[in-house]
Write an enzyme that holds these catalytic residues in place. Structure first.
Site, PDB file in Angstrom:
ATOM      1  N   HIS A  66     -54.744  93.350  17.932  1.00 24.98           N
ATOM      2  CA  HIS A  66     -53.796  93.368  18.673  1.00 24.98           C
ATOM      3  C   HIS A  66     -53.237  92.472  19.363  1.00 24.98           C
ATOM      4  CE1 HIS A  66     -55.219  97.477  19.620  1.00 24.98           C
ATOM      5  NE2 HIS A  66     -55.678  97.081  18.639  1.00 24.98           N
ATOM      6  N   ASP A  88     -51.648  94.335  26.540  1.00 28.31           N
ATOM      7  CA  ASP A  88     -51.262  96.069  24.902  1.00 28.31           C
ATOM      8  C   ASP A  88     -51.337  97.234  25.788  1.00 28.31           C
ATOM      9  OD1 ASP A  88     -52.817  97.399  23.074  1.00 28.31           O
ATOM     10  OD2 ASP A  88     -52.835  96.167  22.458  1.00 28.31           O
TER      11      ASP A  88
END
Length: 479
Positions: A19, A125
């Site tokens: 990520h 995110d």
């Protein structure tokens, strides 16, 4: 752009390698192309890992963050020092949700009070969507990035509908494994391969609930970005866009890898948690074109001793040169033990490293195929570089990624387990032969080469990802 008008984005990834990478690529793109100042916020634990990798002498030539445009900051993650950050994702996410917002709020407040360039937008995110309320309190634009396959997000978002239509039980954990057509715009999927099924039943139930709660927030988001591109997932993007905002801006990959600047391919690196062993690129230089098998299973996958032995012997049986990323914790977290005599037997055609500069490897002309865990970053990077894949998914969304690679795009081969649940050495060697030496492999190479062209076209001026990215940037600048 005047100095006083410089936009300043605070970017917060989920604290995991897969990520952090696309978020850093987005940060560099915003800084490079649109003049943003970036404050990139990791957890204290991840920040320490990155600094350790940066300090290692092997990575100093590769590690590059323009500190005049991108500053690395950190805040606590709410966990105790002895707590695992990898073995219990629901626990980690709950700790982040319970602790990070006040720390982020304080950081933004301090920046606004003490620094010349005030924070003008917040990008997180999607799994960190609970931080977006901080942006509301500071009255700044906000956006979220989903760094995986768009289809995975669509499946999670529609899971309440799947429950109400009896395609899923209320806890999200099917009692039997069968092939199911969950959504009209997705390929059929084995019920055991749903992306939230990981660990035992309790953990899978928690992951299902977390995914529902996270994606439900998309209804209130104006800007949800995806690291994908329209031509790759057109049916999904068309249908999912009727439900929520979907803005594919990918591939988020440094421009020198997309536009063929060979001189720069060895001087740029992601903000990584492991030190990259750059000597492997010199080894690749000595290999024949389209001859090398690249093998890497990302940052989480682990093998037991029997499976690791089968993999090693399978690579040996191919009689092809191979570059294998063998993390120190690859064998169930224990010290890796390779088969007796293996290292000596393959010394003339095998290169083993603990971590590799993956984009540099995949873009190298000697690489013929990629044995991969099918993580989304690896999948998209392989497509972007035109490298066929041999698929060995480990958990979560990697099984759906494999379905797209093998059955939808037809740019890779699947590996099958035997009656003992192992992927045997003969299966590995046969898949390599099919992909490198047989007609089937030639057709796969043609298809992935075509997707490579589509991928690179998407980020060119006037094309889909370029246009979506510019819409997003103007919104973050409030133009």
């Amino acid at each position: 752009m005047s100095v006083s008008a410089r936009p300043h984005a605070v970017i917060v990834p989920l604290p995991a390698q897969g990520h952090i990478n696309p978020m850093m690529h987005l940060a560099k793109k915003l800084a490079r192309e649109d003049g943003f100042l970036i404050t990139f916020v990791n957890t204290d634990f991840i920040h320490a890992r990155i600094m350790e990798a940066k300090m290692n002498i092997k990575s100093t030539l590769q590690y590059h963050v323009d500190e005049t445009s991108i500053r690395l900051k950190s805040i606590p993650d709410g966990l105790e020092p002895q707590d695992s950050r990898t073995s219990d994702f629901p626990k980690v996410l709950r700790a982040l949700e319970n602790s990070m917002a006040p720390s982020l709020d304080k950081l933004i407040q301090e920046i606004n009070e003490k620094e010349e360039y005030k924070v003008t937008c917040l990008i997180v995110d999607l799994w960190m969507q609970f931080l977006l309320d901080v942006a509301k309190r500071h009255d700044i634009p906000r956006a979220a990035l989903f760094p995986g396959l768009t289809a995975t997000c669509a499946l999670r978002y529609n899971s309440p509908t799947l429950v109400s239509s009896n395609l899923l039980p209320s806890n999200g954990v099917p009692e039997e494994n069968k092939m199911v057509k969950y959504l009209p715009f997705l390929p059929p999927l084995y019920s055991a391969h749903l992306p939230w099924l990981h660990g035992g039943k309790t953990e899978s139930e928690l992951l299902f609930e977390l995914g529902q709660r996270t994606t439900a927030k998309m209804k209130d988001m104006e800007w949800t970005l995806f690291n994908s591109f329209y031509d790759l997932e057109a049916p999904v993007i068309d249908e999912f866009s009727k439900q929520v905002g979907v803005l594919p801006i990918g591939p988020l990959i440094p421009p020198q890898f997309l536009h063929g600047d060979l001189d720069q391919k060895r001087t740029v690196n992601n903000t990584g948690l492991w030190t990259e062993e750059l000597e492997c690129l010199d080894w690749l230089d000595r290999q024949s074109p389209c001859s090398v098998i690249y093998v890497s299973f990302g940052s989480f996958a682990m093998f037991n001793a029997r499976q690791l032995e089968e993999l090693a012997l399978g690579l040996e049986a191919t009689q092809k040169p191979f570059l294998w990323v063998v993390r120190n914790d690859l064998m169930d977290g224990k010290t890796v033990a390779l088969p007796s005599g293996f290292t000596e037997r393959i010394k003339d055609r095998g290169c083993l490293v603990s971590w590799a500069p993956q984009l540099s490897v995949l873009s190298h002309p000697s690489v013929a195929c990629f044995i991969t865990h099918c993580g989304w970053n690896s999948t998209l990077e392989s497509i972007s570089m035109g490298v066929p894949m041999i698929c060995w998914p480990y958990f979560a969304d990697q099984f759906l990624d494999r379905t797209y690679i093998v059955e939808v795009w037809k740019i890779g081969l699947a590996l099958n387990t035997n009656e003992d649940g192992l992927i045997p050495k003969d299966e590995i060697a046969a898949a390599v032969k099919r992909l490198i030496s047989e007609e089937e492999g030639g057709e796969i190479k043609k298809r992935v080469t075509k997707l490579k062209g589509n991928c690179r076209a998407a980020v060119k001026e006037g094309e889909s990802s370029y246009n979506n990215y510019k819409l997003f940037v103007n919104a973050m600048k409030r133009k």
